[in-house]
Design a protein around this motif. Structure first.
Motif, PDB file in Angstrom:
ATOM      1  N   ASP A 198      -1.867   1.595  10.868  1.00  0.00           N
ATOM      2  CA  ASP A 198      -1.139   1.979   9.658  1.00  0.00           C
ATOM      3  C   ASP A 198      -1.798   1.388   8.415  1.00  0.00           C
ATOM      4  O   ASP A 198      -1.901   2.044   7.388  1.00  0.00           O
ATOM      5  CB  ASP A 198       0.319   1.529   9.741  1.00  0.00           C
ATOM      6  CG  ASP A 198       1.087   2.290  10.813  1.00  0.00           C
ATOM      7  OD1 ASP A 198       0.726   3.459  11.083  1.00  0.00           O
ATOM      8  OD2 ASP A 198       2.040   1.720  11.373  1.00  0.00           O
ATOM      9  N   GLN A 199      -2.245   0.135   8.519  1.00  0.00           N
ATOM     10  CA  GLN A 199      -2.944  -0.487   7.398  1.00  0.00           C
ATOM     11  C   GLN A 199      -4.253   0.246   7.124  1.00  0.00           C
ATOM     12  O   GLN A 199      -4.621   0.454   5.972  1.00  0.00           O
ATOM     13  CB  GLN A 199      -3.247  -1.954   7.691  1.00  0.00           C
ATOM     14  CG  GLN A 199      -2.051  -2.875   7.561  1.00  0.00           C
ATOM     15  CD  GLN A 199      -2.425  -4.312   7.896  1.00  0.00           C
ATOM     16  OE1 GLN A 199      -3.212  -4.554   8.812  1.00  0.00           O
ATOM     17  NE2 GLN A 199      -1.853  -5.250   7.162  1.00  0.00           N
ATOM     18  N   LEU A 200      -4.946   0.649   8.179  1.00  0.00           N
ATOM     19  CA  LEU A 200      -6.195   1.388   8.013  1.00  0.00           C
ATOM     20  C   LEU A 200      -5.953   2.707   7.293  1.00  0.00           C
ATOM     21  O   LEU A 200      -6.720   3.099   6.419  1.00  0.00           O
ATOM     22  CB  LEU A 200      -6.840   1.661   9.372  1.00  0.00           C
ATOM     23  CG  LEU A 200      -7.559   0.503  10.032  1.00  0.00           C
ATOM     24  CD1 LEU A 200      -8.018   0.903  11.425  1.00  0.00           C
ATOM     25  CD2 LEU A 200      -8.741   0.065   9.203  1.00  0.00           C
ATOM     26  N   GLN A 201      -4.905   3.405   7.664  1.00  0.00           N
ATOM     27  CA  GLN A 201      -4.617   4.692   7.053  1.00  0.00           C
ATOM     28  C   GLN A 201      -4.287   4.532   5.573  1.00  0.00           C
ATOM     29  O   GLN A 201      -4.759   5.301   4.742  1.00  0.00           O
ATOM     30  CB  GLN A 201      -3.481   5.389   7.792  1.00  0.00           C
ATOM     31  CG  GLN A 201      -3.275   6.814   7.326  1.00  0.00           C
ATOM     32  CD  GLN A 201      -2.352   7.594   8.234  1.00  0.00           C
ATOM     33  OE1 GLN A 201      -1.758   7.044   9.137  1.00  0.00           O
ATOM     34  NE2 GLN A 201      -2.243   8.867   7.994  1.00  0.00           N
ATOM     35  N   GLU A 202      -3.488   3.528   5.226  1.00  0.00           N
ATOM     36  CA  GLU A 202      -3.163   3.286   3.830  1.00  0.00           C
ATOM     37  C   GLU A 202      -4.413   2.922   3.041  1.00  0.00           C
ATOM     38  O   GLU A 202      -4.614   3.386   1.924  1.00  0.00           O
ATOM     39  CB  GLU A 202      -2.115   2.172   3.700  1.00  0.00           C
ATOM     40  CG  GLU A 202      -0.732   2.595   4.135  1.00  0.00           C
ATOM     41  CD  GLU A 202      -0.205   3.799   3.361  1.00  0.00           C
ATOM     42  OE1 GLU A 202      -0.329   3.807   2.116  1.00  0.00           O
ATOM     43  OE2 GLU A 202       0.311   4.732   4.002  1.00  0.00           O
ATOM     44  N   TYR A 203      -5.259   2.113   3.618  1.00  0.00           N
ATOM     45  CA  TYR A 203      -6.496   1.716   2.957  1.00  0.00           C
ATOM     46  C   TYR A 203      -7.410   2.928   2.769  1.00  0.00           C
ATOM     47  O   TYR A 203      -8.029   3.097   1.724  1.00  0.00           O
ATOM     48  CB  TYR A 203      -7.198   0.620   3.756  1.00  0.00           C
ATOM     49  CG  TYR A 203      -8.364   0.030   3.026  1.00  0.00           C
ATOM     50  CD1 TYR A 203      -8.161  -0.776   1.921  1.00  0.00           C
ATOM     51  CD2 TYR A 203      -9.654   0.309   3.425  1.00  0.00           C
ATOM     52  CE1 TYR A 203      -9.235  -1.307   1.229  1.00  0.00           C
ATOM     53  CE2 TYR A 203     -10.731  -0.221   2.742  1.00  0.00           C
ATOM     54  CZ  TYR A 203     -10.516  -1.025   1.650  1.00  0.00           C
ATOM     55  OH  TYR A 203     -11.576  -1.538   0.971  1.00  0.00           O
TER      56      TYR A 203
END
Length: 87
Positions: A45-50
């Motif tokens: 999820d953090q990767l997608q937001e980034y």
């Protein structure tokens, strides 16, 4: 009539032949910055937001980044990848 021509060359030779600029330095800076920024990322999820924040090509860039991350996650978990690469 159909004529096929095959040319064997490196990506650098093809770039030079077609008159495209050498963006190696810019790409190296981009990859270095991306690598540094992602060191604290711990879940998808953090990767997608980034990726949404960085996506240089909008939705296409995000999809490319997503497939890159998924491939890396499959490789890290030891599961075989879907499909094959034609390199």
């Amino acid at each position: 009539m159909k004529i096929n021509i095959e040319i064997e060359c490196t990506p650098e030779e093809a770039r030079s032949f077609m008159g495209l600029p050498d963006v190696t330095q810019a790409n190296n800076v981009y990859v270095d910055n991306l690598t540094k920024a992602m060191q604290g990322v711990s879940n998808p999820d953090q990767l997608q937001e980034y990726a949404k924040a960085l996506a240089p090509m909008g939705q296409v860039g995000l999809k490319l980044f997503q497939s890159f991350v998924e491939g890396g996650m499959r490789g890290a978990s030891g599961s075989p990848s879907k499909g094959g690469s034609k390199d």
